[in-house]
Design a protein around this motif. Sequence first.
Motif, mmCIF file in Angstrom:
data_model
loop_
_atom_site.group_PDB
_atom_site.id
_atom_site.type_symbol
_atom_site.label_atom_id
_atom_site.label_comp_id
_atom_site.label_asym_id
_atom_site.label_seq_id
_atom_site.Cartn_x
_atom_site.Cartn_y
_atom_site.Cartn_z
ATOM 1 N N PHE A 279 0.842 -1.182 0.000
ATOM 2 C CA PHE A 279 0.000 0.000 0.000
ATOM 3 C C PHE A 279 0.885 1.243 0.000
ATOM 4 C CE2 PHE A 279 -2.304 -3.470 1.848
ATOM 5 C CZ PHE A 279 -3.552 -3.392 1.253
ATOM 6 N N VAL A 280 0.767 2.043 -1.070
ATOM 7 C CA VAL A 280 1.580 3.252 -1.227
ATOM 8 C C VAL A 280 0.646 4.457 -1.219
ATOM 9 C CG1 VAL A 280 3.273 4.465 -2.630
ATOM 10 C CG2 VAL A 280 3.247 1.949 -2.600
ATOM 11 N N PHE A 281 0.796 5.333 -0.238
ATOM 12 C CA PHE A 281 -0.045 6.513 -0.082
ATOM 13 C C PHE A 281 0.740 7.741 -0.541
ATOM 14 C CE2 PHE A 281 -1.145 3.532 3.402
ATOM 15 C CZ PHE A 281 -2.385 3.129 2.911
ATOM 16 N N VAL A 282 0.198 8.473 -1.508
ATOM 17 C CA VAL A 282 0.880 9.619 -2.110
ATOM 18 C C VAL A 282 0.046 10.872 -1.819
ATOM 19 C CG1 VAL A 282 1.917 10.539 -4.206
ATOM 20 C CG2 VAL A 282 1.680 8.067 -3.924
ATOM 21 N N VAL A 283 0.595 11.799 -1.055
ATOM 22 C CA VAL A 283 -0.172 12.930 -0.530
ATOM 23 C C VAL A 283 0.369 14.251 -1.073
ATOM 24 C CG1 VAL A 283 -0.980 14.106 1.553
ATOM 25 C CG2 VAL A 283 -0.640 11.625 1.562
ATOM 26 N N ASP A 284 -0.529 15.061 -1.624
ATOM 27 C CA ASP A 284 -0.200 16.409 -2.088
ATOM 28 C C ASP A 284 0.151 17.275 -0.877
ATOM 29 O OD1 ASP A 284 -0.152 18.929 -3.224
ATOM 30 O OD2 ASP A 284 -1.919 18.607 -4.466
ATOM 31 N N ARG A 285 1.355 17.857 -0.900
ATOM 32 C CA ARG A 285 1.769 18.751 0.182
ATOM 33 C C ARG A 285 2.107 20.136 -0.357
ATOM 34 N NH1 ARG A 285 6.190 15.812 3.818
ATOM 35 N NH2 ARG A 285 6.253 17.954 4.610
ATOM 36 N N SER A 286 1.479 20.498 -1.476
ATOM 37 C CA SER A 286 1.700 21.821 -2.055
ATOM 38 C C SER A 286 0.978 22.881 -1.234
ATOM 39 C CB SER A 286 1.210 21.837 -3.503
ATOM 40 O OG SER A 286 -0.162 21.507 -3.555
ATOM 41 N N GLY A 287 1.223 24.138 -1.570
ATOM 42 C CA GLY A 287 0.686 25.243 -0.781
ATOM 43 C C GLY A 287 -0.821 25.260 -0.657
ATOM 44 N N SER A 288 -1.526 24.855 -1.708
ATOM 45 C CA SER A 288 -2.988 24.926 -1.670
ATOM 46 C C SER A 288 -3.594 23.926 -0.705
ATOM 47 C CB SER A 288 -3.567 24.689 -3.068
ATOM 48 O OG SER A 288 -3.288 23.376 -3.494
ATOM 49 N N ALA A 350 5.922 5.810 11.121
ATOM 50 C CA ALA A 350 5.159 6.522 10.086
ATOM 51 C C ALA A 350 4.190 7.518 10.714
ATOM 52 C CB ALA A 350 4.411 5.519 9.218
ATOM 53 N N LEU A 351 3.542 7.140 11.814
ATOM 54 C CA LEU A 351 2.577 8.036 12.456
ATOM 55 C C LEU A 351 3.254 9.302 12.984
ATOM 56 C CD1 LEU A 351 0.246 5.565 14.380
ATOM 57 C CD2 LEU A 351 -0.349 7.002 12.425
ATOM 58 N N LYS A 352 4.470 9.174 13.493
ATOM 59 C CA LYS A 352 5.196 10.363 13.969
ATOM 60 C C LYS A 352 5.433 11.332 12.822
ATOM 61 C CE LYS A 352 7.612 8.069 17.790
ATOM 62 N NZ LYS A 352 8.944 7.606 18.296
ATOM 63 N N ARG A 353 5.770 10.796 11.645
ATOM 64 C CA ARG A 353 6.031 11.660 10.498
ATOM 65 C C ARG A 353 4.732 12.224 9.925
ATOM 66 N NH1 ARG A 353 10.840 9.585 6.705
ATOM 67 N NH2 ARG A 353 10.526 11.746 6.051
ATOM 68 N N VAL A 354 3.662 11.446 9.974
ATOM 69 C CA VAL A 354 2.359 11.947 9.503
ATOM 70 C C VAL A 354 1.938 13.146 10.340
ATOM 71 C CG1 VAL A 354 -0.116 11.429 9.440
ATOM 72 C CG2 VAL A 354 1.534 9.802 8.479
ATOM 73 N N LYS A 355 2.166 13.064 11.646
ATOM 74 C CA LYS A 355 1.761 14.140 12.547
ATOM 75 C C LYS A 355 2.418 15.461 12.172
ATOM 76 C CE LYS A 355 1.408 15.227 17.483
ATOM 77 N NZ LYS A 355 1.709 14.776 18.867
ATOM 78 N N ASN A 356 3.599 15.409 11.581
ATOM 79 C CA ASN A 356 4.341 16.618 11.223
ATOM 80 C C ASN A 356 4.231 16.990 9.751
ATOM 81 O OD1 ASN A 356 5.595 17.296 13.815
ATOM 82 N ND2 ASN A 356 6.697 15.369 13.591
ATOM 83 N N MET A 357 3.373 16.316 9.023
ATOM 84 C CA MET A 357 3.196 16.659 7.610
ATOM 85 C C MET A 357 2.524 18.010 7.462
ATOM 86 S SD MET A 357 2.052 13.102 5.733
ATOM 87 C CE MET A 357 1.632 14.005 4.257
ATOM 88 N N ARG A 358 3.091 18.860 6.612
ATOM 89 C CA ARG A 358 2.531 20.189 6.380
ATOM 90 C C ARG A 358 2.471 20.464 4.885
ATOM 91 N NH1 ARG A 358 6.392 20.841 10.490
ATOM 92 N NH2 ARG A 358 5.478 21.332 12.530
ATOM 93 N N ALA A 359 1.704 21.462 4.511
ATOM 94 C CA ALA A 359 1.607 21.889 3.106
ATOM 95 C C ALA A 359 2.742 22.859 2.812
ATOM 96 C CB ALA A 359 0.244 22.539 2.851
ATOM 97 N N ASP A 360 3.960 22.323 2.697
ATOM 98 C CA ASP A 360 5.142 23.172 2.634
ATOM 99 C C ASP A 360 6.113 22.772 1.526
ATOM 100 O OD1 ASP A 360 6.010 20.777 3.640
ATOM 101 O OD2 ASP A 360 6.892 21.598 5.473
ATOM 102 N N MET A 361 5.591 22.116 0.490
ATOM 103 C CA MET A 361 6.500 21.593 -0.533
ATOM 104 C C MET A 361 6.317 22.267 -1.891
ATOM 105 S SD MET A 361 6.706 17.529 0.466
ATOM 106 C CE MET A 361 8.020 17.216 -0.716
ATOM 107 N N GLY A 362 5.771 23.494 -1.902
ATOM 108 C CA GLY A 362 5.733 24.280 -3.130
ATOM 109 C C GLY A 362 4.596 23.918 -4.052
ATOM 110 N N GLY A 363 4.932 23.702 -5.326
ATOM 111 C CA GLY A 363 3.923 23.465 -6.351
ATOM 112 C C GLY A 363 3.476 22.019 -6.420
ATOM 113 N N THR A 364 2.853 21.655 -7.531
ATOM 114 C CA THR A 364 2.284 20.316 -7.657
ATOM 115 C C THR A 364 2.874 19.619 -8.872
ATOM 116 O OG1 THR A 364 0.204 21.156 -6.747
ATOM 117 C CG2 THR A 364 0.138 19.005 -7.783
ATOM 118 N N GLU A 365 3.829 18.716 -8.639
ATOM 119 C CA GLU A 365 4.384 17.911 -9.716
ATOM 120 C C GLU A 365 4.216 16.440 -9.352
ATOM 121 O OE1 GLU A 365 7.946 18.976 -11.811
ATOM 122 O OE2 GLU A 365 8.060 20.889 -10.757
#
Length: 794
Positions: A279-288, A350-365
């Motif tokens: 199971f591979v989860f791919v999450v948009d972390r762009s500014g929007s 993984a849960l520790k890193r999920v907790k710190n996920m933010r929308a801080d990776m710029g654009g959407t590629e």
Amino acid sequence: MVNCCGLVSEKNEPVPLKSISVQLQVRDHGVSVSSSLQYVNEEDRALEAVFVFPLPADAAVCHFSARIEEQEIVAELQDKQSARDQYDDAVSSGQQAFLLEESDESSDVFKLSVGCLSPGQNAVINIVYVMELSVQADHALRFCLPAVLNPRYTPTASAAGVPEVFSASVIPYTLSLSVDVRSSDRISRLESSCPLDPLVFLDAHHTHATVSLSAGHRFDKDVELLLYYENTHQPRAVVEAGAATAQPGSLMGDPVLMISLYPEFPADVMSSLASQGEFVFVVDRSGSMDCSMHNGKDAQMRIESARDTLLLLLKSLPMGCYFNIYGFGSHFESFFPQSVVYSDDTMEEALKRVKNMRADMGGTEILQPLKHIYSQPCFPDHPRQLFMFTDGEVWNTKEVLDLVKSNVFSHRCFSFGIGEGASTALITGMAREGSGHAQFITGTDRMQPKVMQSLRFALQPAVDNISVDWTVPEGVTVDMLSPPISALFQGQRALIYAQLKGQSSGKTDGAVTVKYRLKDQAVTNQLQFTLKPTEDTGRTIHHLAARCVLRCLELEERASGADTQALRSRILELSVQAGVSSVHTAFIAVNKHSKQTVTGPLLQRRVPVRHMLGSARFGGGRMRMCAMAAPMMACNSMPMAAPKMKKCISLKQRSAPRMACDSPLMCADLMMDDSSTAPDSEPASPTDPLLQLVSLQKASGHWELQAALADVFGKTEDELANHRPAQVDGSVWATVLALIWLHTCRSEDQVEWQFVAMKAEAWIRSQKPDGLSQCVCDGNLLLGGHVTEDALGI
């Protein structure tokens, strides 16, 4: 407020688009959509208007006409470059002209150019397209009229040639919409995200009904319609007669058949879930993703909802599977170098890193993380399941879909469009090409139920080994138009198109037998159909079939490299013959009957498409915005120092150097600095008691007796310990209490915690505890429940 290329000016001068009128003709699972756009040139000189707007990804545009005063001009479908040249020639010579073309980069974006409208002149543009209605989780058929076309992130290297998309906070035109539904099945109800007049049934059998959008609707959000039939999953075979004026043997001249296939999933199959997989989860972390899910009170940020969803997903995975999580923006990163075995240790990391996920990776590629994932070797006996979460605002949609399709035999792709304006071409396309399932989370929808439903699809056995066999009279042959179907999931519908060639002097009926395998069980469906339909019901199915063939040819062309001339010729020939737009064709109409030749410079007006500020694509990407004064001037898009912005803030005017005009001209490249979005403190722990409970569960499925668990129940740790039956282990007692609480206090959210509970039930059974009945009884007394052992599954 920034005005964009001649939108509403400081003098409140109106843009030319005044109203949109839409009529829907629904026939079973398909719909014909007729849109009329009224333009009025209220300027004091000739005008050219450009309207960039969204259409559904799988729509087939099949008619385009314009009415100028009393003169109607029906457009021709031509080679795109030829149509553009003809449009430019007509406009430059003062003739009225209209051009409708599909975006080169995304099949759900069209650009309409209206050239040379004289002062005070009225023009009505008519566009007709057909599409398949998608099946929703609750068996509804969904139609959506998008009001949002967000600026989509474009990598710098491919910025050239992308159509400009402009936005407005106030839309100066209105929408009227009417719906006519005819079906062979009984209509149950019709719902909408916007106010509707009452549904009116026109026959006693409730198979024909009409409804309209309530008067005065401002086109400020998507119009979503949900149509419910009583037997939505009933397989059907519908034949549509060919056009009498078309050449026999051609696609438009022969009858075309559409088959809808709904696999039946027995209860025992539904209850059997796989315990293996990657199971591979791919999450948009762009500014929007740092914008609100909707405009209502207490709306979550999109990234917050994604974090909560990942928590549920991680806790719901089966022991022994493999998993990984990717975040992407202008670049991407993964939690682990490659997928790892699911265990307590890897889950907690993984849960520790999920907790710190933010929308801080710029654009959407999206393309680069997908390439990295597909380059990783698959694990034997662990089929890869890809979950993609994104705003869906990219411009290289077709390249992304090509990549997904080229890896269809090594994985399944489940895609989720978050927020208003997610690209239907991207979201539905990824699921379609990856044999998965697409979900849209809009308005006040919660992400978690839809994602967990897709996880059930991923864990359930899929229909495979699908075959189609035809029984037709002598003299008749069947030409399959749809590509082979590799897999179907519970609740999914497959639509198969075929062309019936030749003539039969005798029998007028045929049959099609569809076979497939479901968990080692062979299933057969046989459908009867007529070869000679007597009623002319239009060409909706023909146009949808042509669209299907064209999309396959376009995909083959993009994958063929340099030698594409033969494919391009086939696309052009079929597109023109069927009257259906393609990537290589455009509709062109020139008013050659106008007695008035327009002279002098043209004003250019960019017609606004509703743009929710919360959906703006700032992160890392650039959104070019201009305001233009008369006469029309070229607008330089020179890079300027961009202000740092945080989250979804208002756009601020910036004066453009080296430009002079009578009214302000503004050009700005708006960017978000990655570092500006990072908050100073860590995200808070979940406040929802359900998520608090789920966060405490171990990977194996059990809970431990602790104060945090007692807090969820509104008890103290001592109360839990004092009521524990003497013969029951503390972890068994805690796990039984958790199950009782879920069934008692959150039964309405069962779709979200079903896998969490299944893991807990399996763990309890594996412990073979003594005194389980007494444990359940005492747990009910403590928590005020009335749950039986059978209901708990233990």
